[in-house]
Design an enzyme around this catalytic site. Structure first.
Site, PDB file in Angstrom:
ATOM      1  N   GLY A  42       0.776  -1.237   0.000  1.00 57.45           N
ATOM      2  CA  GLY A  42       0.000   0.000   0.000  1.00 57.45           C
ATOM      3  C   GLY A  42       0.806   1.285   0.000  1.00 57.45           C
ATOM      4  N   ASP A 258      -4.693   2.708  -4.189  1.00 52.17           N
ATOM      5  CA  ASP A 258      -3.462   3.405  -3.806  1.00 52.17           C
ATOM      6  C   ASP A 258      -3.294   4.686  -4.623  1.00 52.17           C
ATOM      7  OD1 ASP A 258      -2.822   1.325  -2.020  1.00 52.17           O
ATOM      8  OD2 ASP A 258      -1.881   0.168  -3.630  1.00 52.17           O
TER       9      ASP A 258
END
Length: 313
Positions: A42, A258
């Site tokens: 992430g 993301d």
């Protein structure tokens, strides 16, 4: 080390492998296309997406083994600033396979390695010794068997240094950090928010209320709920609005969330309002869907889609 306004932390980084197969059938020997590799996890993807959008962020993460070294080399090639903390376990790999028969994508996510007590201390120490950032993005899944006090210590240390914390995680990790409170932003999807509550969210009004309650309790300044093809819900003390997602050709969903978060943080760091930042985020998340494999959003696609969203608001 150079100070960065935005710092990302990835506790379970990954080396992402993407490939295609002509068909997907059990027991067959499946002949794959030449694989492509990309940094994953992430916070790492947030830093990569910020770089692609013309910004700058430092990615902090543990890395080990030859997969960890490959991850470092890929980030160097993308000119993404990073600090890797050496750990004993090999960095995990994740596999994204596209079935060319129907263009369906299959994502195999391997678990991250546990961090030893010494490695946990090294992560906290690295955060303490880096120049203080304005924003800390804690994003991605968590390693197994983290002690109950690790995330609270991490968050409290960052907040004590004046760093505004943004969280994109799920389950107990998200719950723990919300319990501390004072977050700048959380970005769950609908399933993650339901899992944190321990109950299904029954509809739009229920979702609005859940997000508004989190803000009113001081647990976070803003909530951005990712709704996939339906866009996103933004809630702050002043705003409760749905932002539609533009319709685009779908190639891969890897990195869309993301990219959304990266664009939103980048805009907030430049002083934009929550509404502007959220629209830019939705534009970047949508732009990522238009790319293949593990590729993130492209600046030109993001700007074009943001223009459409801004004009239609």
């Amino acid at each position: 080390m150079t100070a960065h306004r935005i710092l990302t932390l990835t506790l379970s980084p990954a080396l992402d492998l993407a490939t295609c197969v002509p068909h997907l059938r059990p027991h067959d020997k499946l002949r794959c296309s030449t694989p492509s590799y990309a940094p994953g996890g992430g916070g790492i993807n947030v830093a990569r997406a910020i770089r692609r959008l013309g910004g700058d962020a430092l990615a902090l993460f543990p890395a080990g083994g030859s997969t960890g070294e490959h991850l470092r080399e890929l980030l160097k090639a993308e000119d993404v600033p990073f600090q890797a903390i050496a750990v004993s376990g090999w960095t995990r790999e994740c596999i994204n396979i596209t079935n060319l028969t129907d263009r369906q994508q299959y994502r195999f996510v391997l678990p991250g390695n546990p961090l030893s007590s010494q490695e946990q201390t090294a992560v906290l120490s690295a955060l303490e010794h880096l120049p203080t950032a304005d924003f800390l993005v804690i994003s991605g899944s968590m390693p197994e068997a983290l002690p109950a006090d690790f995330l609270p210590r991490l968050l409290e240390n960052a907040q004590r240094r004046g760093c505004r914390c943004i969280v994109d995680s799920s389950g107990s990790a998200l719950r723990q950090m919300l319990d501390i409170g004072g977050l700048l932003l959380i970005k769950p999807n609908l399933d993650e928010l339901s899992a944190m509550l321990g109950e299904a969210i029954s509809g739009p009004e229920h979702l609005n209320q859940v997000a508004q309650d989190l803000v009113a309790a001081g647990r976070t300044e803003a909530v951005l709920v990712s709704l996939g093809a339906q866009g996103a819900l933004l809630v702050t003390a002043e705003v409760c609005e749905r932002i539609p997602a533009p319709t685009v050709p779908r190639r891969s969903t890897v990195g869309a969330g993301d990219s959304l978060l990266a664009a939103m943080v980048l805009k907030r760091a430049s002083g934009a309002s929550w509404s502007v930042a959220a629209r830019y985020g939705v534009a970047a998340g949508t732009a990522a869907i238009m790319t293949d494999g593990s590729e993130l959003s492209r600046l030109e696609d993001t700007e074009r889609l943001y223009g459409w969203l801004a004009a239609s608001s």
